[in-house]
Design a protein around this motif. Structure first.
Motif, short mmCIF file in Angstrom:
data_model
loop_
_atom_site.label_atom_id
_atom_site.label_comp_id
_atom_site.label_asym_id
_atom_site.label_seq_id
_atom_site.Cartn_x
_atom_site.Cartn_y
_atom_site.Cartn_z
N ASP A 177 1.82 -12.86 27.09
CA ASP A 177 1.39 -14.20 26.73
C ASP A 177 1.11 -14.28 25.23
OD1 ASP A 177 1.35 -15.42 29.33
OD2 ASP A 177 -0.45 -14.24 29.78
N ALA A 178 1.41 -15.43 24.65
CA ALA A 178 1.10 -15.66 23.24
C ALA A 178 -0.40 -15.92 23.10
CB ALA A 178 1.90 -16.85 22.71
N ILE A 179 -1.05 -15.20 22.19
CA ILE A 179 -2.50 -15.36 22.01
C ILE A 179 -2.81 -15.62 20.53
CG2 ILE A 179 -3.14 -13.94 24.01
CD1 ILE A 179 -3.75 -11.66 22.03
N SER A 180 -3.63 -16.61 20.31
CA SER A 180 -4.12 -16.89 18.96
C SER A 180 -5.40 -16.09 18.73
CB SER A 180 -4.41 -18.38 18.81
OG SER A 180 -5.05 -18.66 17.58
N ILE A 181 -5.51 -15.48 17.55
CA ILE A 181 -6.73 -14.75 17.20
C ILE A 181 -7.32 -15.45 15.98
CG2 ILE A 181 -7.73 -12.53 16.57
CD1 ILE A 181 -5.41 -11.16 17.96
N ALA A 182 -8.21 -16.38 16.26
CA ALA A 182 -8.78 -17.20 15.19
C ALA A 182 -9.62 -16.34 14.26
CB ALA A 182 -9.64 -18.31 15.79
N THR A 183 -9.37 -16.50 12.96
CA THR A 183 -10.12 -15.75 11.95
C THR A 183 -11.55 -16.26 11.88
OG1 THR A 183 -8.09 -15.47 10.69
CG2 THR A 183 -10.15 -15.11 9.50
N HIS A 184 -12.47 -15.38 11.52
CA HIS A 184 -13.90 -15.75 11.49
C HIS A 184 -14.11 -16.98 10.62
CE1 HIS A 184 -18.23 -15.46 11.10
NE2 HIS A 184 -18.22 -14.55 12.05
N PRO A 185 -14.91 -17.96 11.10
CA PRO A 185 -15.13 -19.20 10.34
C PRO A 185 -15.66 -18.97 8.92
CG PRO A 185 -15.97 -19.43 12.57
CD PRO A 185 -15.58 -18.00 12.41
N ALA A 186 -16.44 -17.92 8.72
CA ALA A 186 -17.00 -17.68 7.38
C ALA A 186 -15.89 -17.37 6.38
CB ALA A 186 -17.99 -16.51 7.43
N TYR A 187 -14.88 -16.67 6.81
CA TYR A 187 -13.75 -16.34 5.93
C TYR A 187 -12.91 -17.59 5.65
CZ TYR A 187 -9.71 -13.64 4.18
OH TYR A 187 -8.70 -13.14 3.40
N ILE A 188 -12.70 -18.41 6.66
CA ILE A 188 -11.94 -19.64 6.47
C ILE A 188 -12.67 -20.60 5.54
CG2 ILE A 188 -11.01 -21.67 7.64
CD1 ILE A 188 -10.44 -19.91 10.05
N HIS B 176 8.04 9.18 -6.51
CA HIS B 176 7.54 8.77 -5.19
C HIS B 176 8.56 9.12 -4.11
CE1 HIS B 176 5.72 6.35 -2.03
NE2 HIS B 176 4.68 6.14 -2.82
N PRO B 177 8.12 9.62 -2.96
CA PRO B 177 9.08 10.03 -1.92
C PRO B 177 9.81 8.86 -1.25
CG PRO B 177 6.82 10.27 -1.13
CD PRO B 177 6.73 9.97 -2.59
N LEU B 178 9.35 7.64 -1.46
CA LEU B 178 9.98 6.48 -0.82
C LEU B 178 10.75 5.64 -1.84
CD1 LEU B 178 6.94 5.18 1.31
CD2 LEU B 178 8.57 6.98 1.88
N SER B 179 11.76 4.92 -1.33
CA SER B 179 12.42 3.92 -2.17
C SER B 179 11.80 2.55 -1.97
CB SER B 179 13.92 3.87 -1.86
OG SER B 179 14.16 3.50 -0.51
N LYS B 180 11.34 2.28 -0.75
CA LYS B 180 10.64 1.01 -0.50
C LYS B 180 10.02 1.02 0.90
CE LYS B 180 14.68 -1.59 1.19
NZ LYS B 180 15.54 -2.76 0.99
N ARG B 181 9.08 0.10 1.07
CA ARG B 181 8.54 -0.24 2.39
C ARG B 181 8.85 -1.71 2.65
NH1 ARG B 181 4.13 2.90 0.24
NH2 ARG B 181 3.42 4.56 1.62
N ARG B 182 9.12 -2.02 3.90
CA ARG B 182 9.30 -3.41 4.30
C ARG B 182 8.26 -3.74 5.37
NH1 ARG B 182 14.75 -3.94 6.19
NH2 ARG B 182 15.32 -4.14 4.00
N TYR B 183 7.40 -4.69 5.05
CA TYR B 183 6.33 -5.09 5.96
C TYR B 183 6.67 -6.41 6.64
CZ TYR B 183 3.43 -1.86 3.17
OH TYR B 183 2.91 -0.76 2.53
N TYR B 184 6.25 -6.53 7.90
CA TYR B 184 6.23 -7.81 8.59
C TYR B 184 4.76 -8.20 8.69
CZ TYR B 184 11.18 -7.40 9.61
OH TYR B 184 12.54 -7.31 9.49
N LEU B 185 4.35 -9.12 7.81
CA LEU B 185 2.95 -9.54 7.73
C LEU B 185 2.72 -10.70 8.69
CD1 LEU B 185 1.92 -9.74 3.95
CD2 LEU B 185 1.33 -7.98 5.60
N ASP B 186 1.86 -10.51 9.67
CA ASP B 186 1.49 -11.60 10.56
C ASP B 186 0.78 -12.69 9.74
OD1 ASP B 186 0.88 -12.84 13.22
OD2 ASP B 186 -1.16 -12.41 12.57
N THR B 187 1.28 -13.93 9.79
CA THR B 187 0.77 -14.95 8.89
C THR B 187 -0.65 -15.40 9.24
OG1 THR B 187 1.73 -16.79 10.17
CG2 THR B 187 3.10 -15.79 8.45
N GLN B 188 -1.02 -15.36 10.51
CA GLN B 188 -2.36 -15.80 10.89
C GLN B 188 -3.42 -14.83 10.39
OE1 GLN B 188 -3.39 -15.82 15.12
NE2 GLN B 188 -4.58 -17.71 14.85
N THR B 189 -3.12 -13.54 10.43
CA THR B 189 -4.12 -12.51 10.10
C THR B 189 -3.86 -11.77 8.80
OG1 THR B 189 -2.91 -10.81 11.32
CG2 THR B 189 -4.48 -12.15 12.58
#
Length: 431
Positions: free
Chosen positions: A78-89, A335-348
């Motif tokens: 199921d798709a679940i929303s994880i609302a960020t703490h109101p103080a941060y918003i 550096h041992p890496l050439s790059k990292r590719r992240y998938y950043l969740d936009t809500q969190t």
């Protein structure tokens, strides 16, 4: 919109520009239920090599390859929303457009609290990647937290066996930009201007028991992070040079620089925004997953397990979420890496899934972090307003090896102080 209405809207914004700013912030933390519902497969769908082509539009490309090669299957939930703490918003609303990037990488000005750059990134903005990197750095997480039970397994994929298991205690503390736990906004005694500190202690096996790691991430990104290792066999503290943070940590598939998604300086990487996508990511309700007993948990807590080839992948459900694709290329030539590719969740703004490429540019490792809704995890985490990390996998595709991590992340029973994250504390805890 008529000309008259446009004029009225313009006048309203002149009188109260916060109307538009509030909308921007709400969008930044939004969870698009309608869009996600159209894309998310029926919960309980199992994606295998036989049907993966039907779901390739909602899978990271390298994940399609792994499923096709029978490294894992994915079960949808199921798709679940994880609302960020109101103080941060609220802090994001209060300080929107206050934070600025400096002319040089790693320089940020006027950041106070909340998400530094909440506006939607644009591909035509050459600094969009830098802004996302700072959003990642200052994303809302615990002001203080601990992992009371923390297990690492080193797994051989070819032979499908656990080569070594370590257990840890871990804790963390934000010294600055605190939002919820007192003192807010900063710890009162912080002459070194530490932003965040991370502490690890090995509890088992016997040959590593008592080994400790302390990482202090400084507020000033132009200064090197401070990393100390306490060696139990020698009963001494050793300061680690910056280059050693890219070494394998205690023989695992993880570097110190990999901690928390990226545990290095923003200025040490070239950050590039590659666009937005809708992909399956491992967010779920902990209490709905197949769980297993690990160690002696007096409170009855059970852990997310692993499955797939070599038991290297978190055994939890995935669902469709909006994500920004962010790439980081090291400036350091050794550096041992050439790059990292992240998938950043936009809500969190969490780096939930990622690809790590070796020097020649070939896929080397796949990183997966699996997160639970806080209200469906350990009782102490209810109402936290932050996803709870449940399991992590770092899979070395080339060596056919992986390191898996299981967490019982909770709020600390007693508040941490500044002196809990010092070199002196390492020595005291090592005696």
């Amino acid at each position: 919109m008529t000309f008259q209405n446009a004029v009225l809207l313009f006048l309203c914004l002149l009188i109260n520009p916060g109307i538009l700013s509030a909308d921007v912030v709400e969008q930044s933390f939004a969870f698009d239920h309608e869009k996600i519902a159209t894309l998310n497969p029926v919960p309980g769908t199992v994606i295998t090599k036989d049907n993966v082509a039907s779901f390739s539009h909602i899978l990271a490309p390298k994940l399609v390859d792994l499923i096709s090669d029978e490294f894992l299957t994915i079960t949808t939930g199921d798709a679940i929303s994880i609302a960020t703490h109101p103080a941060y918003i609220e802090a994001t609303k209060q300080y929107i457009d206050t934070t600025e990037l400096g002319d040089e990488p790693g320089i940020i000005r006027n950041y106070v609290a909340g998400r530094p750059f909440p506006r939607e990134p644009r591909l035509d903005d050459p600094r969009a990647g830098d802004k996302l990197a700072w959003n990642l750095r200052y994303t809302y997480s615990y002001d203080a937290g601990e992992v009371a039970s923390f297990y690492w397994q080193y797994r051989n994929i070819r032979h499908n066996k656990i080569e070594r298991e370590l257990s840890f205690y871990a804790s963390s503390l934000k010294f600055m930009h605190r939002h919820v736990q007192e003192p807010v906004p900063s710890m009162p005694k912080n002459p070194s201007e530490i932003y965040h500190a991370l502490y690890l202690k090995v509890l088992a096996p016997p040959d590593l028991r008592g080994t400790q790691l302390l990482v202090q991430r400084l507020e000033d990104d132009t200064k090197q992070e401070q990393v100390w290792l306490y060696l139990s066999g020698h009963r001494r503290v050793r300061r680690l040079a910056s280059g050693q943070t890219t070494d394998a940590f205690l023989g695992s598939d993880i570097m110190i620089e990999d901690f928390l998604g990226y545990n290095g300086r923003i200025m040490d990487q070239k950050w590039t925004y590659k666009g937005v996508t809708w992909v399956l990511l491992p967010f779920f309700n902990h209490d709905e997953q197949p769980l297993e007993e690990v160690g002696q948990q007096l409170d009855g807590f059970r852990f997310i397990g692993f499955h797939g080839k070599g038991d290297c992948f978190p055994n939890a459900t995935w669902h469709v979420r909006k994500a920004y694709i962010l790439e980081a290329e090291p400036y350091w030539k050794q550096h041992p890496l050439s790059k990292r590719r992240y998938y950043l969740d936009t809500q969190t703004m969490l780096p939930v899934y990622g690809h790590i490429f070796d020097k020649p540019g070939n896929l080397w490792k796949v990183a997966i972090a699996a997160y639970s809704h806080p209200d469906r995890h350990h009782p102490s985490n209810r109402g936290m307003g932050v996803p709870i990390i449940d399991a992590v996998s770092m899979i070395d595709i080339q060596a056919q090896h992986c390191t898996t991590l299981q967490f019982k992340a909770i709020l600390p029973e007693k508040p941490f102080g500044e002196t809990d994250f010092t070199v002196q504390a390492l020595r005291a805890k090592g005696r």
